[in-house]
Write an enzyme that holds these catalytic residues in place. Structure first.
Site, PDB file in Angstrom:
ATOM      1  CB  VAL A  77      -0.969   0.023   1.197  1.00  0.00           C
ATOM      2  CG1 VAL A  77      -2.085  -0.987   0.999  1.00  0.00           C
ATOM      3  CG2 VAL A  77      -0.245  -0.205   2.517  1.00  0.00           C
ATOM      4  CG  ASN A 100      -9.426  -4.786   4.949  1.00  0.00           C
ATOM      5  OD1 ASN A 100     -10.110  -4.805   5.968  1.00  0.00           O
ATOM      6  ND2 ASN A 100      -8.719  -5.844   4.551  1.00  0.00           N
ATOM      7  CE1 TYR A 165      -4.997  -1.924  13.770  1.00  0.00           C
ATOM      8  CE2 TYR A 165      -6.198  -1.926  15.854  1.00  0.00           C
ATOM      9  CZ  TYR A 165      -6.139  -2.217  14.506  1.00  0.00           C
ATOM     10  OH  TYR A 165      -7.218  -2.787  13.886  1.00  0.00           O
ATOM     11  CE  LYS A 169      -6.735   0.120  11.484  1.00  0.00           C
ATOM     12  NZ  LYS A 169      -6.972  -0.029  10.031  1.00  0.00           N
ATOM     13  CB  SER A 199     -10.239 -10.919  10.645  1.00  0.00           C
ATOM     14  OG  SER A 199      -9.580 -10.133  11.618  1.00  0.00           O
TER      15      SER A 199
END
Length: 303
Positions: A77, A100, A165, A169, A199
């Site tokens: 990305v 994502n 994180y 986010k 997930s």
């Protein structure tokens, strides 16, 4: 406010949507659902299994075997322009981006290394920026686009060991709000979704008896609607999991004020602290302008 209406089938025929981190988990689920509804999907994921097999190629093949259209892209990305180029080269256009891709490197803040901080910020924040920034001129030119950023409860609420994180986010929500403003005149809608699902990244943290309910597939229908041309939401933040979803918004207390004739001292702040932190008369400013006007009226600068 315009209420959404449900047609018999929400379709994406003719549209091209790039999904990052789509080789497994949530991204794969989003890709399969959108492709089943007619979208042509760019399945982005650099991951390979132990035998060297590409996750993105596997998902793209799965889509094509089911009669859909997809191409695999294995770029990072951080090379977002190459993901967008894959959409343009293969399908001739791009209509939506679902950011994502991501991973976690959890560590208590006092033990967090610079490398662990940077690696997470690079993929979650910088990567999402680069993919979206590469797509943005094409969305503006065609006067249409849908962008979704995957955020997290770790950023909304905070969570132990996830400073890297959570920071990345929640920063994506700031990007969501700004791009929603900039995209409005070009019919580009931008939203943020914090999913909770069993997930590959989060499944091990969830009790086994929950996992059958908290599947990635239980999140993807909300993603699909947010990326559909009929959806008029923009600049919004949602949580979703297990077939449940909800919209979040900022809340501001009525606040407190030190009068014009009073001294502006820390002691005066202490006296007014209970009033300033009470949400009994809360409001919900939805923009920089609205938030500022509320404060200026309270100060008597506006009638």
């Amino acid at each position: 406010m315009t209420m959404p209406t449900a047609s018999n089938s929400l379709r994406f025929d003719g549209q091209v949507i790039a999904i990052t981190g789509a080789g497994n988990g949530l991204g794969r689920s989003h890709a399969l659902l959108l492709a089943s509804r007619g979208a042509r999907v760019v399945v982005n994921d650099p991951a390979r299994d132990g035998a060297g097999n590409s996750a993105a190629e596997r998902v793209a093949a799965e889509i094509c075997a089911a009669g859909g259209e997809a191409c695999a892209n294995l770029d990072s990305v951080l090379e977002g322009e190459r993901i967008v180029e894959a959409a343009l080269d293969t399908f001739g256009r791009i209509d939506g981006v679902i950011n994502n891709a991501g991973f976690i490197r959890d560590r208590a803040f006092h033990k967090l290394s610079d490398a662990e901080w940077q690696a997470v910020v690079d993929v979650h924040l910088q990567g999402a920026y680069r993919v979206t920034h590469a797509a943005w001129p094409h969305l503006r030119q065609q006067n249409y686009g849908r962008v979704l950023f995957t955020v997290s409860a770790a950023g909304i609420y905070g969570n132990f060991g996830q400073a890297n994180y959570g920071s990345a986010k929640l920063a994506l929500y700031g990007l969501t709000r700004t791009l929603a403003v900039e995209g409005a005149r070009h019919n580009i809608h931008v939203n943020a979704l914090a999913p909770i699902a069993a997930s590959q990244m989060m499944g091990s943290r969830m009790p086994e008896d929950w996992q059958a309910r908290m599947t990635p597939a239980a999140v993807s229908p909300v993603v699909a609607y947010l990326c559909h041309e009929d959806c008029q939401e923009t600049g919004s933040l949602f949580e979703a999991g297990g077939g449940w979803w909800a919209k979040l918004r900022w809340e501001r207390s009525a606040g407190a004020m030190i009068g014009a004739g009073e001294k502006l001292t820390p002691e005066a702040v202490v006296r007014q602290w209970p009033a300033a932190t009470s949400f009994d008369a809360a409001c919900h400013p939805g923009s920089v302008e609205e938030g500022g006007m509320m404060m200026f009226r309270r100060l008597g600068l506006l009638s």
